[in-house]
Design an enzyme around this catalytic site. Structure first.
Site, PDB file in Angstrom:
ATOM      1  N   GLY A  46      27.303  17.015  11.371  1.00 17.96           N
ATOM      2  CA  GLY A  46      26.755  15.880  10.617  1.00 17.96           C
ATOM      3  C   GLY A  46      25.642  15.174  11.369  1.00 17.96           C
ATOM      4  O   GLY A  46      24.615  14.800  10.795  1.00 17.96           O
ATOM      5  N   CYS A  47      25.842  15.002  12.670  1.00 24.71           N
ATOM      6  CA  CYS A  47      24.853  14.294  13.491  1.00 24.71           C
ATOM      7  C   CYS A  47      23.566  15.096  13.615  1.00 24.71           C
ATOM      8  O   CYS A  47      22.472  14.537  13.615  1.00 24.71           O
ATOM      9  CB  CYS A  47      25.443  13.986  14.863  1.00 24.71           C
ATOM     10  SG  CYS A  47      26.884  12.886  14.750  1.00 24.71           S
TER      11      CYS A  47
END
EC number: 1.11.1.24
Length: 157
Positions: A46-47
């Site tokens: 996600g990051c």
């Protein structure tokens, strides 16, 4: 646990070490809108997706005069590897004691599969050139977030 900073609040001053080992102060960007985003961990799915989305919007952000700063508890060395691996074009700031995340309210209790722990809540703050918080996203969903940020910056321009 700290409260979220809300729109209209003055952004707290901070100085953090960036991915290149240099110190970065919020005050360095006076007069420019700052997209300050908090993310949990370097080089996680996600990051990475979020960082690459901001990377890919660099030209649009620059047209609006905006600066992007990513903040996580990872250290500067980890940030440097993450930056190089994905060719990121904005500073990643190390907040290992999560002091800045706490000031903004992004250091929160999280509940993962019934296990409670403290960590970064993925969140974004647009800070105006006057140092006042103009927009807050408290529980960011990565998909489309870059577009939300651009739209908000365009409204503020």
């Amino acid at each position: 646990m700290s409260e979220w900073l809300e729109e209209g609040a003055k952004a707290p001053a901070f100085t953090l070490v960036a991915d290149d080992g240099k110190k970065v102060k919020l005050a360095d960007f006076k007069g420019k809108p700052v997209v300050l985003y908090f993310y949990p961990k370097d080089d996680t799915p996600g990051c990475t997706k979020e960082a690459c989305a901001f990377r890919d919007k660099a030209a649009d952000l620059k047209k609006l005069g905006a600066v992007v700063l990513g903040v996580s508890p990872d250290d500067a060395a980890s940030h440097g590897k993450f930056r190089d691996k994905f060719n990121l074009n904005f500073p990643l700031l190390a907040d290992p004691d999560h002091a800045v995340a706490e000031k903004f309210g992004a250091w929160r209790e999280k509940n993962m599969y019934g296990k409670k722990s403290m960590g970064i809540a993925r969140s974004t703050f647009i800070i105006g050139g006057d140092g006042v918080i103009k927009k807050v996203w408290k529980a960011v969903k990565v998909d489309g977030h870059d577009e939300q940020v651009l739209a908000a910056l365009q409204e503020l321009a």
